[in-house]
Design a protein around this motif. Structure first.
Motif, PDB file in Angstrom:
ATOM      1  N   THR A 155     -86.168  26.275 -12.819  1.00  0.00           N
ATOM      2  CA  THR A 155     -86.882  25.276 -12.002  1.00  0.00           C
ATOM      3  C   THR A 155     -88.348  25.689 -11.836  1.00  0.00           C
ATOM      4  O   THR A 155     -88.728  26.828 -12.136  1.00  0.00           O
ATOM      5  N   THR A 156     -89.121  24.772 -11.303  1.00  0.00           N
ATOM      6  CA  THR A 156     -90.534  25.063 -11.073  1.00  0.00           C
ATOM      7  C   THR A 156     -90.728  25.848  -9.768  1.00  0.00           C
ATOM      8  O   THR A 156     -91.860  26.173  -9.423  1.00  0.00           O
ATOM      9  N   THR A 157     -89.655  26.092  -9.041  1.00  0.00           N
ATOM     10  CA  THR A 157     -89.631  26.742  -7.715  1.00  0.00           C
ATOM     11  C   THR A 157     -90.576  26.077  -6.697  1.00  0.00           C
ATOM     12  O   THR A 157     -91.100  26.732  -5.803  1.00  0.00           O
ATOM     13  N   ARG A 158     -90.749  24.789  -6.832  1.00  0.00           N
ATOM     14  CA  ARG A 158     -91.561  24.043  -5.859  1.00  0.00           C
ATOM     15  C   ARG A 158     -90.702  23.498  -4.701  1.00  0.00           C
ATOM     16  O   ARG A 158     -91.179  22.711  -3.895  1.00  0.00           O
ATOM     17  N   GLY A 159     -89.410  23.853  -4.688  1.00  0.00           N
ATOM     18  CA  GLY A 159     -88.554  23.413  -3.575  1.00  0.00           C
ATOM     19  C   GLY A 159     -87.989  22.013  -3.772  1.00  0.00           C
ATOM     20  O   GLY A 159     -87.464  21.407  -2.829  1.00  0.00           O
ATOM     21  N   ILE A 160     -88.094  21.501  -5.002  1.00  0.00           N
ATOM     22  CA  ILE A 160     -87.716  20.104  -5.250  1.00  0.00           C
ATOM     23  C   ILE A 160     -86.209  19.893  -5.058  1.00  0.00           C
ATOM     24  O   ILE A 160     -85.786  18.995  -4.318  1.00  0.00           O
ATOM     25  N   GLY A 161     -85.392  20.743  -5.722  1.00  0.00           N
ATOM     26  CA  GLY A 161     -83.936  20.607  -5.607  1.00  0.00           C
ATOM     27  C   GLY A 161     -83.484  20.702  -4.148  1.00  0.00           C
ATOM     28  O   GLY A 161     -82.800  19.801  -3.644  1.00  0.00           O
ATOM     29  N   PRO A 162     -83.863  21.761  -3.423  1.00  0.00           N
ATOM     30  CA  PRO A 162     -83.448  21.869  -2.019  1.00  0.00           C
ATOM     31  C   PRO A 162     -83.941  20.704  -1.142  1.00  0.00           C
ATOM     32  O   PRO A 162     -83.255  20.295  -0.206  1.00  0.00           O
ATOM     33  N   ALA A 163     -85.105  20.141  -1.431  1.00  0.00           N
ATOM     34  CA  ALA A 163     -85.578  18.995  -0.627  1.00  0.00           C
ATOM     35  C   ALA A 163     -84.680  17.782  -0.883  1.00  0.00           C
ATOM     36  O   ALA A 163     -84.313  17.060   0.055  1.00  0.00           O
ATOM     37  N   TYR A 164     -84.319  17.544  -2.148  1.00  0.00           N
ATOM     38  CA  TYR A 164     -83.404  16.434  -2.436  1.00  0.00           C
ATOM     39  C   TYR A 164     -81.997  16.719  -1.893  1.00  0.00           C
ATOM     40  O   TYR A 164     -81.291  15.801  -1.493  1.00  0.00           O
ATOM     41  N   GLN A 165     -81.598  18.008  -1.866  1.00  0.00           N
ATOM     42  CA  GLN A 165     -80.291  18.336  -1.265  1.00  0.00           C
ATOM     43  C   GLN A 165     -80.271  17.893   0.201  1.00  0.00           C
ATOM     44  O   GLN A 165     -79.296  17.320   0.678  1.00  0.00           O
ATOM     45  N   ASP A 166     -81.361  18.150   0.917  1.00  0.00           N
ATOM     46  CA  ASP A 166     -81.432  17.762   2.337  1.00  0.00           C
ATOM     47  C   ASP A 166     -81.396  16.250   2.497  1.00  0.00           C
ATOM     48  O   ASP A 166     -80.804  15.727   3.443  1.00  0.00           O
ATOM     49  N   LYS A 167     -82.040  15.557   1.558  1.00  0.00           N
ATOM     50  CA  LYS A 167     -82.046  14.091   1.624  1.00  0.00           C
ATOM     51  C   LYS A 167     -80.602  13.579   1.506  1.00  0.00           C
ATOM     52  O   LYS A 167     -80.156  12.753   2.295  1.00  0.00           O
ATOM     53  N   VAL A 168     -79.872  14.109   0.519  1.00  0.00           N
ATOM     54  CA  VAL A 168     -78.496  13.650   0.297  1.00  0.00           C
ATOM     55  C   VAL A 168     -77.591  14.087   1.444  1.00  0.00           C
ATOM     56  O   VAL A 168     -76.675  13.369   1.836  1.00  0.00           O
ATOM     57  N   ALA A 169     -77.881  15.266   2.007  1.00  0.00           N
ATOM     58  CA  ALA A 169     -77.080  15.752   3.142  1.00  0.00           C
ATOM     59  C   ALA A 169     -77.467  15.049   4.452  1.00  0.00           C
ATOM     60  O   ALA A 169     -76.890  15.332   5.499  1.00  0.00           O
ATOM     61  N   ARG A 170     -78.474  14.194   4.386  1.00  0.00           N
ATOM     62  CA  ARG A 170     -78.945  13.400   5.534  1.00  0.00           C
ATOM     63  C   ARG A 170     -79.532  14.241   6.669  1.00  0.00           C
ATOM     64  O   ARG A 170     -79.406  13.907   7.835  1.00  0.00           O
ATOM     65  N   ILE A 171     -80.157  15.359   6.280  1.00  0.00           N
ATOM     66  CA  ILE A 171     -80.871  16.141   7.298  1.00  0.00           C
ATOM     67  C   ILE A 171     -82.350  16.297   6.948  1.00  0.00           C
ATOM     68  O   ILE A 171     -83.090  16.994   7.635  1.00  0.00           O
ATOM     69  N   GLY A 172     -82.776  15.654   5.861  1.00  0.00           N
ATOM     70  CA  GLY A 172     -84.172  15.780   5.437  1.00  0.00           C
ATOM     71  C   GLY A 172     -85.119  15.142   6.456  1.00  0.00           C
ATOM     72  O   GLY A 172     -84.723  14.264   7.227  1.00  0.00           O
ATOM     73  N   ILE A 173     -86.365  15.595   6.437  1.00  0.00           N
ATOM     74  CA  ILE A 173     -87.387  15.017   7.334  1.00  0.00           C
ATOM     75  C   ILE A 173     -88.258  14.092   6.488  1.00  0.00           C
ATOM     76  O   ILE A 173     -88.869  14.523   5.508  1.00  0.00           O
ATOM     77  N   ARG A 174     -88.271  12.813   6.891  1.00  0.00           N
ATOM     78  CA  ARG A 174     -89.038  11.839   6.109  1.00  0.00           C
ATOM     79  C   ARG A 174     -90.476  11.772   6.631  1.00  0.00           C
ATOM     80  O   ARG A 174     -90.774  12.168   7.754  1.00  0.00           O
ATOM     81  N   MET A 175     -91.364  11.220   5.812  1.00  0.00           N
ATOM     82  CA  MET A 175     -92.787  11.129   6.163  1.00  0.00           C
ATOM     83  C   MET A 175     -92.995  10.431   7.513  1.00  0.00           C
ATOM     84  O   MET A 175     -93.836  10.848   8.304  1.00  0.00           O
ATOM     85  N   GLY A 176     -92.217   9.377   7.749  1.00  0.00           N
ATOM     86  CA  GLY A 176     -92.369   8.629   9.006  1.00  0.00           C
ATOM     87  C   GLY A 176     -92.122   9.507  10.220  1.00  0.00           C
ATOM     88  O   GLY A 176     -92.837   9.417  11.228  1.00  0.00           O
ATOM     89  N   GLU A 177     -91.126  10.399  10.126  1.00  0.00           N
ATOM     90  CA  GLU A 177     -90.819  11.307  11.252  1.00  0.00           C
ATOM     91  C   GLU A 177     -91.857  12.418  11.323  1.00  0.00           C
ATOM     92  O   GLU A 177     -92.247  12.847  12.403  1.00  0.00           O
ATOM     93  N   PHE A 178     -92.262  12.875  10.138  1.00  0.00           N
ATOM     94  CA  PHE A 178     -93.209  13.985  10.050  1.00  0.00           C
ATOM     95  C   PHE A 178     -94.523  13.664  10.767  1.00  0.00           C
ATOM     96  O   PHE A 178     -95.082  14.504  11.469  1.00  0.00           O
TER      97      PHE A 178
END
Ligand code: IMP
Length: 430
Positions: free
Chosen positions: A127-150
């Protein structure tokens, strides 16, 4: 309704950035629909080199809206650095808009990306180690922080606290110290303050542009064979670079897509691990890497090189329902005596003409090549198809015939001007 998708038809790095820049000048809205700053798009214009990882390349055209779509994951620090760098290079830009539904990449995503890669050992994805996979994991797990909340002063501190508690437990499993809530909050609140003016709900904005018949360009990142479902799983990225992802990552329904252009090189490259049937691990591969300057825009890694794989490309044409091909880097293949293209594979002694879906099978196949005559000379000044040597035209015809997909555009150099429009009617549906 001229809504056009631009998709990478191979393993990424097909020079989509240049194309989005060239066609972006004609569009009123350019939306990037997937990925994050794992992507790297280079645009050379007016003697300057622009590098984009998150912002759609269409930003270079004042009057164009450049939208960071809901399907993306965004590193705020990377986004601001890119914005500051671009505006320092060119003061007049298009309007930057960020979807409130895009997800935010945090330091724990990057740490977990690196730690998970290390834990995979020999099976690492690269991977590019930019955190892409783990960020999408959070999205699918429904715990990610979206821009609107941020960017919401009230909600962000609470959401960060919630998520960081969970993430620090994961980091402890890898023997890492917990990350400081106060430090991340302070750093990311400062980013949120700068990003807030760009963030809004974007689905209505996109729908209105489509309904008004404006030219809307949907910009893909990475490539078809890095798609989470259709790519060479598990050696893929965690999003949907395929044309179908353009609907998911922008909020446009499938009936509103009018044309899909697939960008492919005249040879093949791949970064990271995973099967690559036509890979050249010899001096020829090294030679093409050198003359093609095939080093990653994001990571600087040398790209793996191979001959054009027409079996894979035809698969990509079908998966993306391509209406036209954009063939890039034709200039790089000049001065070869002959050029090989894979037209079949051999699997356990049998010839097959399709791309197997399983990576273990894909790793066992051998390409069956067809050889075409090469051409001589520098192609960079060619501006029409008739300026090209007959052998180069024959090569393009062979690609189009095999894939049953016409060539719309040919790129003969990195500059905006080094572009041949082979068939204008394939670009924006009338
Ligand atoms: P990730 O997207 O960083 O998780 O990496 C997953 C795989 O996709 C790795 O093989 C990367 O090298 C590859 N990848 C991600 N982004 C790009 C890109 O923009 N171009 C080419 N390969 C990419």
């Amino acid at each position: 309704m001229p809504t056009l998708v631009i998709v990478g038809a191979q393993w990424g790095d097909e020079a989509k950035g240049k194309l989005v820049d060239v066609l972006g000048s004609q569009a009123s809205l350019v939306v990037r629909y997937a990925g994050g700053n794992n992507a790297g798009h280079t645009v050379i214009a007016g003697g300057k080199e622009f590098k984009f990882h998150l912002i759609p390349a269409g930003i270079l055209h004042p009057g164009t809206k450049a939208l960071v779509g809901s399907g993306m994951v965004v590193c705020p620090k990377g986004l601001l650095e890119e914005w500051d760098r671009t505006i320092a290079q060119q003061s007049e830009l298009g309007d930057l808009i960020i979807s409130s539904a895009a997800h935010v990449v945090f330091p724990y995503h990057r740490m977990l990306d690196a730690l998970e890669e290390e834990a995979r050992g020999e099976n690492k994805i690269g991977t590019t180690t930019r955190g892409i996979g783990p960020a999408y994991q959070d999205k699918v797990a429904r715990i990610g922080i979206r821009m609107g909340e941020f960017v919401c002063k009230k909600r962000f501190p609470r959401r960060l606290k919630e998520v960081l508690e969970v993430k620090n437990r994961y980091l402890a499993l890898f023997g890492k110290e917990p990350l400081s809530y106060d430090e991340i909050l302070a750093e990311y609140t400062a980013y949120a303050d700068r990003i807030r003016p760009f963030v809004r709900d974007t689905e209505a904005l996109v729908a209105e542009a489509v309904e008004a018949g404006e030219k809307v360009l949907l910009e893909g990142a990475q490539g078809t064979f890095l798609d989470l479902d259709s790519g060479t799983y598990p050696y893929v990225t965690s999003s949907h670079p395929v044309a179908g992802g353009a609907c998911l990552g922008t909020g446009i329904g499938p009936r509103h897509i009018d044309a899909v252009l697939g960008v492919c090189k005249t040879y093949t490259t791949r970064v990271g691990s995973g099967p690559f049937p036509t890979e050249l691990t010899d001096e020829l591969g090294d030679h093409i890497r050198t003359i093609g300057k095939e080093f990653g825009t994001t990571t600087g890694r040398g790209r793996r090189i191979g001959w054009l794989d027409l079996v894979a490309l035809r698969h990509s044409c079908r998966l993306n329902s391509l209406s036209g091909l954009v063939v890039t880097r034709l200039d790089i293949l000049s001065d070869f005596e002959t050029i090989k293209v894979a037209v079949k594979y051999k699997l356990d002694g049998q010839e097959i003409d399709y791309l197997p879906g399983d990576v273990e099978v894909l790793a066992r196949i051998e390409p069956v090549y067809h050889e075409l005559p090469g051409w001589k000379g520098d192609l960079r000044s060619a501006r029409t198809m008739s300026d090209l040597p007959a052998e180069a035209r024959a090569y393009l015809d062979f690609m189009a015939e095999y894939t049953k997909t016409p060539v719309a555009i040919v790129s003969v150099g990195p500059d905006r001007a080094e572009t041949i429009v082979a068939n204008e009617n394939l670009i924006w549906a009338k």
